[in-house]
Each structure stands twice: as C-alpha cells, then as structure tokens.
Design a protein around this motif. Structure first.
Motif, PDB file in Angstrom:
ATOM      1  N   THR A 105       6.083   6.738   1.568  1.00  0.00           N
ATOM      2  CA  THR A 105       6.356   5.342   1.916  1.00  0.00           C
ATOM      3  C   THR A 105       7.611   5.257   2.788  1.00  0.00           C
ATOM      4  O   THR A 105       7.654   4.476   3.739  1.00  0.00           O
ATOM      5  CB  THR A 105       6.512   4.453   0.665  1.00  0.00           C
ATOM      6  N   GLU A 109       7.907   3.631   6.553  1.00  0.00           N
ATOM      7  CA  GLU A 109       8.902   2.598   6.848  1.00  0.00           C
ATOM      8  C   GLU A 109       9.844   3.040   7.963  1.00  0.00           C
ATOM      9  O   GLU A 109      10.206   2.248   8.827  1.00  0.00           O
ATOM     10  CB  GLU A 109       9.659   2.229   5.573  1.00  0.00           C
ATOM     11  N   VAL A 115       3.159  -0.103   5.039  1.00  0.00           N
ATOM     12  CA  VAL A 115       2.828   0.690   3.858  1.00  0.00           C
ATOM     13  C   VAL A 115       1.681  -0.022   3.160  1.00  0.00           C
ATOM     14  O   VAL A 115       1.828  -1.185   2.765  1.00  0.00           O
ATOM     15  CB  VAL A 115       4.040   0.824   2.910  1.00  0.00           C
ATOM     16  N   ARG A 120       1.894   1.401  -2.353  1.00  0.00           N
ATOM     17  CA  ARG A 120       3.017   0.807  -3.106  1.00  0.00           C
ATOM     18  C   ARG A 120       2.700   0.781  -4.601  1.00  0.00           C
ATOM     19  O   ARG A 120       3.567   1.057  -5.434  1.00  0.00           O
ATOM     20  CB  ARG A 120       3.321  -0.595  -2.595  1.00  0.00           C
ATOM     21  N   GLU A 124       4.548   2.782  -7.991  1.00  0.00           N
ATOM     22  CA  GLU A 124       4.889   2.151  -9.277  1.00  0.00           C
ATOM     23  C   GLU A 124       4.207   2.851 -10.448  1.00  0.00           C
ATOM     24  O   GLU A 124       4.749   2.894 -11.551  1.00  0.00           O
ATOM     25  CB  GLU A 124       4.479   0.674  -9.259  1.00  0.00           C
ATOM     26  N   ALA A 169      12.821   2.096  -5.063  1.00  0.00           N
ATOM     27  CA  ALA A 169      11.795   2.370  -6.069  1.00  0.00           C
ATOM     28  C   ALA A 169      12.381   2.489  -7.476  1.00  0.00           C
ATOM     29  O   ALA A 169      11.644   2.735  -8.436  1.00  0.00           O
ATOM     30  CB  ALA A 169      11.034   3.640  -5.699  1.00  0.00           C
TER      31      ALA A 169
END
Length: 194
Positions: A105, A109, A115, A120, A124, A169
């Motif tokens: 990611t 970016e 993304v 994403r 997580e 994150a």
C-alpha cells in the motif's frame, strides 16, 4: 490429498500468537542480509513476495513489474503475501516476514496510485506483531541490482513512504541500527515483542 478447508484466510492462529514479526525497510538497507543472519540463528523467515514476483515476471518476460505495471505487480504480490501468511503455522519462536501488505500500500501511495479497498481491508485483517523492525537507508552498503533498479535517493523516498504507511496502519517502528550484521541480529532478537 490436501485439506482445502484447513486454509484459513487471515490465519487467526498466527495473528493471535503475535509471533509474526515484520522486517521492512528501504531497498539496499541490509534487510535481506539481516534476515539471512536470523535464519542462520534458527528463526523461521518468510520470503519477500514482491521479489518472487519480480523474478517470475522477468523469467517469463511478463510486465507485472513495479517499474512497468505497478498495479498488476501489487495485485500479484498482495496475493502471494496473503498466501505466505495464511500457510505459516505459529511456533514457539518469532517468525520473521520479509515485508508485509503495508509495503504494497505504501508503494502505491508513493507512486500516487489508488489503493484498492480490498487491499486496505487486507492490511486491517492480516495483522502482524505490533512492533515492526525497519532498516533505514544506509549509503555505505547500498547496491543497485537487477531486481531493485533504483537510485539511493529513490530508496530514501521509499523508506519515508514505508514509515508513513506503517504508522498509519497502527504499527510501532523499531529502527535497526547501522551496525554489523551480527550486531543487528542481536538487536532484533533483544527487542522481540514479549
């Protein structure tokens, strides 16, 4: 015959163990050498998916390379990264991962590319130990190579993007000192999460 039902996305047993330790950093910062030293000391090490994808694409003459088609490269590398995570069994010792989904990611970016939402969500879901070891840019040891064709300045930009990505994150970064390989391995082992 393999038990396909045993394959659990997100590998809840590994996530719960907090043993999945990420080592990341800019290209040419000594990460691979350090992981080799940790493997020599008996630690399990999961390879970098991105490097595998680059080698495969170069072998096949494919264009899913970070410098040709970054989006396709990330899609392949993300799938491989999740597979490596899902097939790793917890053990009594730390298991070192050469990069994680956050690296992918951060790469998108840094390139100014979108993304995907599913990537994403994967960041997580696929959680590693809360402390991530990071090797900083180190001009003295930096070497350009075929699988990593970039300048030292580009490697520094990559490092900044990684730091931002991991902090966003929710990870804590532990910078590995610029020292001998043995001293770096000692530092990482001494600072493993409890």
């Amino acid at each position: 015959m393999l038990d396909e039902d045993a394959y659990l996305p997100g590998n809840p047993a590994l996530v719960a163990s907090r043993q999945a330790v990420v080592l990341t950093g800019c290209s040419g910062g000594g990460k691979s050498t350090l992981l080799g030293a940790l493997a020599d000391r008996g630690y399990a090490v999961c390879p970098e998916a991105g490097r595998q994808i680059v080698r495969e694409q170069m072998h096949l003459g494919g264009d899913a390379l970070p410098w040709t088609d970054a989006t396709q490269f990330v899609a392949l590398a993300a799938s491989r990264t999740m597979h490596l995570f899902n097939t790793t069994a917890p053990s009594e010792r730390a298991i070192f991962f050469d990069r994680s989904l956050v690296d992918l990611t951060s790469f998108l970016e840094m390139k100014g590319l979108d993304v995907p939402a599913h990537l994403r969500r994967a960041v997580e879901t696929y959680r590693y130990a809360p402390s991530v070891f990071v090797t900083p840019p180190w001009r003295k040891i930096y070497v350009d190579e075929a699988e990593r064709s970039k300048s030292f300045e580009d490697a520094c930009r990559e490092y900044d993007a990684l730091v931002d990505g991991y902090l966003a994150a929710g990870y804590e970064l532990v910078e590995v000192p610029k020292a001998s390989v043995a001293e770096r391995a000692d530092f990482v082992i001494a600072n493993l999460p409890a």
